[in-house]
Design an enzyme around this catalytic site. Structure first.
Site, mmCIF file in Angstrom:
data_model
loop_
_atom_site.group_PDB
_atom_site.id
_atom_site.type_symbol
_atom_site.label_atom_id
_atom_site.label_comp_id
_atom_site.label_asym_id
_atom_site.label_seq_id
_atom_site.Cartn_x
_atom_site.Cartn_y
_atom_site.Cartn_z
ATOM 1 N N ARG A 1 -9.013 0.839 10.143
ATOM 2 C CA ARG A 1 -8.635 -0.554 10.379
ATOM 3 C C ARG A 1 -9.673 -1.274 11.221
ATOM 4 N NH1 ARG A 1 -2.765 0.368 9.626
ATOM 5 N NH2 ARG A 1 -1.647 -1.593 9.721
ATOM 6 N N ARG B 1 11.457 -6.409 4.432
ATOM 7 C CA ARG B 1 11.371 -4.943 4.362
ATOM 8 C C ARG B 1 12.456 -4.303 5.229
ATOM 9 N NH1 ARG B 1 5.634 -2.127 5.239
ATOM 10 N NH2 ARG B 1 5.693 -3.230 7.224
ATOM 11 N N LYS C 1 0.825 -1.214 0.000
ATOM 12 C CA LYS C 1 0.000 0.000 0.000
ATOM 13 C C LYS C 1 0.856 1.259 0.000
ATOM 14 C CE LYS C 1 -2.070 -1.221 3.845
ATOM 15 N NZ LYS C 1 -1.368 -2.499 4.057
ATOM 16 N N ARG D 1 11.903 -2.683 10.914
ATOM 17 C CA ARG D 1 10.904 -2.250 11.890
ATOM 18 C C ARG D 1 10.733 -3.327 12.951
ATOM 19 N NH1 ARG D 1 5.688 -0.259 8.473
ATOM 20 N NH2 ARG D 1 4.708 -1.437 10.133
ATOM 21 N N ARG E 1 0.164 -9.335 13.686
ATOM 22 C CA ARG E 1 -0.477 -8.330 12.822
ATOM 23 C C ARG E 1 -1.414 -8.986 11.813
ATOM 24 N NH1 ARG E 1 4.625 -5.905 10.606
ATOM 25 N NH2 ARG E 1 3.409 -4.495 9.321
HETATM 26 P P1 ADP Z 1 1.609 -2.106 7.854
HETATM 27 O O1 ADP Z 1 2.967 -2.415 7.383
HETATM 28 O O2 ADP Z 1 1.073 -3.182 8.746
HETATM 29 O O3 ADP Z 1 0.663 -1.690 6.790
HETATM 30 P P2 ADP Z 1 1.369 0.488 9.189
HETATM 31 O O4 ADP Z 1 2.570 1.295 8.965
HETATM 32 O O5 ADP Z 1 0.116 0.822 8.440
HETATM 33 O O6 ADP Z 1 1.776 -1.024 8.954
HETATM 34 O O7 ADP Z 1 0.980 0.459 10.726
HETATM 35 C C1 ADP Z 1 1.941 0.127 11.717
HETATM 36 C C2 ADP Z 1 1.258 0.055 13.082
HETATM 37 O O8 ADP Z 1 0.708 1.331 13.427
HETATM 38 C C3 ADP Z 1 0.093 -0.911 13.207
HETATM 39 O O9 ADP Z 1 0.514 -2.251 13.431
HETATM 40 C C4 ADP Z 1 -0.644 -0.322 14.421
HETATM 41 O O10 ADP Z 1 0.051 -0.612 15.630
HETATM 42 C C5 ADP Z 1 -0.499 1.174 14.173
HETATM 43 N N1 ADP Z 1 -1.614 1.683 13.348
HETATM 44 C C6 ADP Z 1 -1.529 2.203 12.099
HETATM 45 N N2 ADP Z 1 -2.742 2.558 11.645
HETATM 46 C C7 ADP Z 1 -3.626 2.254 12.629
HETATM 47 C C8 ADP Z 1 -5.033 2.351 12.760
HETATM 48 N N3 ADP Z 1 -5.805 2.841 11.758
HETATM 49 N N4 ADP Z 1 -5.595 1.945 13.923
HETATM 50 C C9 ADP Z 1 -4.850 1.471 14.933
HETATM 51 N N5 ADP Z 1 -3.523 1.322 14.878
HETATM 52 C C10 ADP Z 1 -2.898 1.704 13.727
HETATM 53 P P1 ADP Z 2 2.355 -1.873 3.187
HETATM 54 O O1 ADP Z 2 2.360 -0.366 3.160
HETATM 55 O O2 ADP Z 2 1.107 -2.442 2.566
HETATM 56 O O3 ADP Z 2 2.621 -2.438 4.535
HETATM 57 P P2 ADP Z 2 4.907 -1.674 1.703
HETATM 58 O O4 ADP Z 2 4.585 -0.758 0.565
HETATM 59 O O5 ADP Z 2 5.693 -1.143 2.827
HETATM 60 O O6 ADP Z 2 3.535 -2.365 2.240
HETATM 61 O O7 ADP Z 2 5.637 -2.960 1.087
HETATM 62 C C1 ADP Z 2 6.100 -4.027 1.916
HETATM 63 C C2 ADP Z 2 7.425 -4.551 1.395
HETATM 64 O O8 ADP Z 2 7.234 -5.185 0.123
HETATM 65 C C3 ADP Z 2 8.487 -3.471 1.163
HETATM 66 O O9 ADP Z 2 9.745 -4.024 1.501
HETATM 67 C C4 ADP Z 2 8.400 -3.166 -0.320
HETATM 68 O O10 ADP Z 2 9.660 -2.751 -0.856
HETATM 69 C C5 ADP Z 2 7.984 -4.513 -0.909
HETATM 70 N N1 ADP Z 2 7.064 -4.379 -2.039
HETATM 71 C C6 ADP Z 2 6.064 -3.473 -2.183
HETATM 72 N N2 ADP Z 2 5.378 -3.675 -3.330
HETATM 73 C C7 ADP Z 2 5.967 -4.735 -3.944
HETATM 74 C C8 ADP Z 2 5.723 -5.441 -5.185
HETATM 75 N N3 ADP Z 2 4.702 -5.091 -5.990
HETATM 76 N N4 ADP Z 2 6.522 -6.495 -5.466
HETATM 77 C C9 ADP Z 2 7.523 -6.851 -4.626
HETATM 78 N N5 ADP Z 2 7.812 -6.233 -3.453
HETATM 79 C C10 ADP Z 2 7.042 -5.190 -3.116
#
Ligand code: ADP
Ligand code: ADP
Length: 208
Positions: free
Chosen positions: A88, A122, A13, A155, A166
């Site tokens: 979420r 990641r 995302k 992370r 998660r």
């Molecule tokens: P992901 O890689 O899982 O998409 P995010 O960067 O979106 O991770 O979120 C990391 C953490 O931040 C989540 O595991 C949660 O602890 C917190 N968080 C993010 N967005 C929300 C939300 N909308 N509600 C509650 N906690 C959140």
């Molecule tokens: P989210 O925001 O949904 O948690 P990220 O955008 O941080 O996901 O992506 C998670 C991991 O996967 C990162 O290390 C990123 O570089 C990798 N990644 C993202 N999109 C792709 C893709 N289409 N193919 C392969 N690896 C990807």
């Protein structure tokens, strides 16, 4: 364009949001990034949520909803926004409906197996938040940021125990939002398995 990006952690995302925000000229609002920024700056909010993020649990709805309400009130959101990682939970989605209308909710679809591969590989630049993947998007020099040369970090919630937690939290609390928004006619499904540029093309088609 007022959009929500849904989909499991690691679906890509954030990666796609970086392409989409340029293309559509709208801000990318990631609640995870906002929380991590507060943790880095040791704000009161940051201290409150640090251990929750590390464990992979969810920050309480009231705290998260307030943060998003403040962010959406900023002038750059007038032309639209990409909400990444919010809502979420159903109460968060109900609160969002009180704040704004939406044009689309994108469901980025990826198998559990691929999600685990993406999350466990990641890596991030600690100062800029730039994200890499050790196999799919490696830095030019292993373990170093391409621009600042800083050591990349993992992370705390991308370690195995927190990843599993998660994914359970996603299935229990967030996945029901797909039906919630489908009933409102807002869901656009996007296959998140190809490379990022292709996923972005699929997104543009789904939104056209
Ligand atoms: P992901 O890689 O899982 O998409 P995010 O960067 O979106 O991770 O979120 C990391 C953490 O931040 C989540 O595991 C949660 O602890 C917190 N968080 C993010 N967005 C929300 C939300 N909308 N509600 C509650 N906690 C959140
Ligand atoms: P989210 O925001 O949904 O948690 P990220 O955008 O941080 O996901 O992506 C998670 C991991 O996967 C990162 O290390 C990123 O570089 C990798 N990644 C993202 N999109 C792709 C893709 N289409 N193919 C392969 N690896 C990807």
């Amino acid at each position: 364009m007022r959009m929500v990006f849904l989909g499991p952690p690691g679906a890509g995302k954030g990666t796609i949001a970086k392409l989409a925000k340029e293309f559509y000229g709208i801000p990318h609002i990631s609640t995870g990034d906002l929380f991590r920024e507060n943790i880095k700056n040791e704000t009161e909010l940051g201290l409150q949520v640090k251990s929750i993020l590390a464990s992979g649990g969810l920050v309480p709805d009231s705290v998260t909803i307030n943060m998003v309400r403040n962010r959406l009130a900023e002038p750059d959101c007038k032309k639209g926004f990409i909400l990444d990682g919010f809502p979420r939970t159903i109460p968060q989605a109900d609160a969002l409906a009180e704040m704004t209308d939406l044009d689309a909710v994108v469901d980025f679809q990826l198998s559990r197996e691929e999600v685990i591969k993406r999350l466990s590989g990641r890596r991030l630049c600690p100062s800029t938040g730039r994200s890499y993947h050790i196999v799919f998007n490696p830095p030019k020099v292993a373990g170093k940021d391409d621009e600042t040369g800083e050591d990349l970090i993992q992370r705390p919630d991308d370690k195995e125990d927190a990843i599993m937690h998660r994914l359970d939290v996603y299935a229990e609390q967030t996945e029901p939002l797909i039906d919630y928004y489908r009933k409102k006619g807002l869901i656009k499904e996007v296959d998140s398995s190809p490379k990022p540029t292709e996923v972005f093309e699929l997104l543009k088609k789904a939104l056209a």
